[in-house]
Design an enzyme around this catalytic site. Structure first.
Site, PDB file in Angstrom:
ATOM      1  N   TYR A   9       1.014  -1.095  -0.508  1.00 54.61           N
ATOM      2  CA  TYR A   9       0.284  -0.098  -0.205  1.00 54.61           C
ATOM      3  C   TYR A   9       0.550   0.653   0.224  1.00 54.61           C
ATOM      4  O   TYR A   9       0.331   2.196  -0.659  1.00 54.61           O
ATOM      5  CB  TYR A   9      -0.906  -0.152   1.323  1.00 54.61           C
ATOM      6  CG  TYR A   9      -1.710  -1.129   1.034  1.00 54.61           C
ATOM      7  CD1 TYR A   9      -2.159  -1.884  -0.136  1.00 54.61           C
ATOM      8  CD2 TYR A   9      -2.635  -1.368   2.126  1.00 54.61           C
ATOM      9  CE1 TYR A   9      -3.417  -2.234   0.314  1.00 54.61           C
ATOM     10  CE2 TYR A   9      -4.296  -2.730   2.225  1.00 54.61           C
ATOM     11  CZ  TYR A   9      -4.141  -2.640   0.876  1.00 54.61           C
ATOM     12  OH  TYR A   9      -5.144  -4.048   1.095  1.00 54.61           O
ATOM     13  N   ASP A  68     -11.111  -9.182   7.001  1.00 53.34           N
ATOM     14  CA  ASP A  68     -12.202  -9.193   6.676  1.00 53.34           C
ATOM     15  C   ASP A  68     -13.574 -11.137   6.629  1.00 53.34           C
ATOM     16  O   ASP A  68     -14.280 -10.905   6.729  1.00 53.34           O
ATOM     17  CB  ASP A  68     -13.000  -8.689   5.087  1.00 53.34           C
ATOM     18  CG  ASP A  68     -12.757  -6.957   5.590  1.00 53.34           C
ATOM     19  OD1 ASP A  68     -11.815  -6.102   6.767  1.00 53.34           O
ATOM     20  OD2 ASP A  68     -13.747  -7.047   4.588  1.00 53.34           O
ATOM     21  N   LYS A 101       3.625 -14.983   1.658  1.00 56.02           N
ATOM     22  CA  LYS A 101       3.533 -16.073   0.215  1.00 56.02           C
ATOM     23  C   LYS A 101       4.786 -16.434  -0.309  1.00 56.02           C
ATOM     24  O   LYS A 101       4.999 -16.401  -1.306  1.00 56.02           O
ATOM     25  CB  LYS A 101       2.552 -15.085  -1.204  1.00 56.02           C
ATOM     26  CG  LYS A 101       2.135 -15.613  -1.781  1.00 56.02           C
ATOM     27  CD  LYS A 101       0.935 -17.242  -2.140  1.00 56.02           C
ATOM     28  CE  LYS A 101       0.944 -17.749  -3.520  1.00 56.02           C
ATOM     29  NZ  LYS A 101      -0.002 -18.246  -3.408  1.00 56.02           N
ATOM     30  N   ASP A 120      -5.590  -7.510   5.418  1.00 60.36           N
ATOM     31  CA  ASP A 120      -6.987  -6.639   4.843  1.00 60.36           C
ATOM     32  C   ASP A 120      -7.429  -7.983   4.849  1.00 60.36           C
ATOM     33  O   ASP A 120      -8.712  -7.582   5.278  1.00 60.36           O
ATOM     34  CB  ASP A 120      -5.835  -5.415   4.313  1.00 60.36           C
ATOM     35  CG  ASP A 120      -7.002  -4.725   3.825  1.00 60.36           C
ATOM     36  OD1 ASP A 120      -8.865  -4.671   4.601  1.00 60.36           O
ATOM     37  OD2 ASP A 120      -7.091  -3.688   2.903  1.00 60.36           O
ATOM     38  N   ASP A 145      -2.493 -18.541   0.378  1.00 61.46           N
ATOM     39  CA  ASP A 145      -4.088 -18.952   0.170  1.00 61.46           C
ATOM     40  C   ASP A 145      -4.343 -20.101   1.071  1.00 61.46           C
ATOM     41  O   ASP A 145      -5.930 -19.639   0.937  1.00 61.46           O
ATOM     42  CB  ASP A 145      -3.969 -19.111  -1.352  1.00 61.46           C
ATOM     43  CG  ASP A 145      -2.432 -20.015  -1.437  1.00 61.46           C
ATOM     44  OD1 ASP A 145      -1.169 -19.828  -0.794  1.00 61.46           O
ATOM     45  OD2 ASP A 145      -2.095 -20.512  -2.230  1.00 61.46           O
TER      46      ASP A 145
END
Ligand code: NAD
Length: 374
Positions: free
Chosen positions: A147, A259, A198, A255, A231
């Site tokens: 970000y 959620d 990852k 993030d 994942d």
């Protein structure tokens, strides 16, 4: 006149339902100052957000962030209006938007507790036997990674195509300071950290994994650490969420995962968060408390938003900034009591029971506090 021990909580409501939900959290805080001997000054500043930008041409009052840094805690609502994100110039959003404010405040650690309230077990799309007993603390790095990384931007190539670029980048110190928050929290909980990356395809993830492992081996041998690809983690969070205690992740993965984990609690309107900075020599820590949800333009101004995420964010402020652990427990108990009595806003209303309003929920929590405090 402020005394030396007097604390200061600043309310910055922002846009849309941010105004409605923080108003109820502020009422609850006032109850604690009146009935529990909490010596805390409450101030309000609504000069931040899309609505302020429309009125004044500025997104953020100059000096506001400095005041937020000085406060013992900031209770923030949400920013963003209907369609504004598309109309507002990109450079204004990047310079003055919430990510930039968090970065300026240095609140690098975002804590998102995911703990379902038993009375709402049937509100989750997941089966009660999956969500029962879940108690996860998501620790998300908040001011680094993709970000913020450079280079970033959209350019037009010589052949006329457009090309968008963002950069995922982390340094050792950025990784270690968030890992330390996760390990310290784990020590007060069930002593387990799952670190998400990852690493199989991203060098930044490989670095993340190596640094977190070496840091744990050197400083936290008493904490169990496992690593999970993001994942797989997204799948495990909904398949078997009880396996997690502290979930450590970078900015973008945290993030998304938090959620995703929010479905465990039943509604976005129930999820609080705390964003905290480094400890200063005085022991003070810059801190921003806010619901996970946004400004919800579809229901704003209708007195029907659920204020519990904001009220529970206040509970985190009581614990993490104001030194009031017992009051945090009391507030959690009051919220559970209200929900068990089926006093609920529309997003979590029990079948056949009329929903209450945003301010009605504030009344209900204050009444429950009075009952439980005796
Ligand atoms: P949102 O979280 O505002 O709303 C998503 C859905 O959940 C909507 O249907 C909304 O009505 C519902 N909802 C959210 N909070 C609720 C509550 N407390 N009670 C009942 N229902 C609730 O997300 P969005 O619609 O994607 O975004 C709206 C605006 O908010 C955008 O401008 C976005 O950029 C902004 N946003 C801000 C933040 C923040 O300030 N932290 C976070 C997310 C989105």
């Amino acid at each position: 006149m402020a005394t030396r021990n007097r604390q200061h909580l600043m309310v910055v409501p922002g846009d849309g339902i941010g105004r409605e939900v923080t108003a109820q959290a502020a009422r609850v805080l006032e109850w604690f100052t009146k009935h529990r001997g909490l010596d805390c000054e409450i101030s309000h500043d609504d000069r931040f957000g899309a609505e302020y930008w429309h009125k004044s041409g500025e997104f953020l009052r100059p000096g506001l962030v400095e005041d937020m840094i000085k406060a013992d805690a900031v209770l923030f609502g949400a920013v963003g209006g209907a369609g504004d994100n598309l109309h507002m110039p990109q450079d204004i959003r990047r310079k003055y938007g919430l990510p930039a404010v968090r970065k300026q405040m240095g609140v690098f650690a975002n804590l998102r507790p995911i703990k379902p309230i038993p009375a709402l077990a049937s509100d989750s799309p997941l089966r009660p036997e999956i969500t029962k007993g879940v108690d996860i603390m998501v620790v998300r790095e908040l001011v680094g990674g993709i970000y913020f990384g450079q280079p970033r931007g959209i350019e037009t190539l010589p052949d006329g195509q457009r090309r968008g670029v963002n950069t995922q980048v982390y340094t050792t110190s950025e990784i270690l300071r968030i890992a330390e928050v996760a390990f310290e929290l784990a020590r007060k909980r069930r002593r387990k950290v799952t670190s998400v990356d990852k690493a199989n395809v991203m060098e930044s993830g490989q670095l993340w994994r190596e640094e977190v492992q070496a840091f744990r081996d050197k400083n936290y041998p008493d904490i169990e650490l496992n690593h999970m690809y993001v994942d797989n983690c997204a799948m495990q969070v909904v398949r078997d969420p009880r396996q997690f205690d502290v979930l450590l992740s970078d900015n973008i993965f945290g993030d998304i995962l938090s959620d995703c984990a929010s479905v465990i609690t039943g509604s976005l309107g129930m999820l609080p968060s705390a964003s905290i900075g480094v400890h200063e020599a005085s022991g003070k820590r810059t801190a921003l408390y806010e619901p996970v949800h946004g400004s919800a333009p579809d229901i704003a101004g209708q007195n029907k938003a659920n204020p519990l995420a904001s009220i529970l964010s206040l509970g985190l402020a009581l614990r993490h900034s104001l030194g009031r652990e017992a009051d945090g427990d009391l507030l959690d108990a009051a919220v559970a009591d209200v929900l068990a009595r089926k006093e609920r806003t529309a997003d979590i209303a029990a079948p056949g029971v009329a929903p209450i309003s945003t301010s009605g929920m504030g009344d209900a929590v204050i009444a429950a506090l009075g009952r439980l405090a005796g």
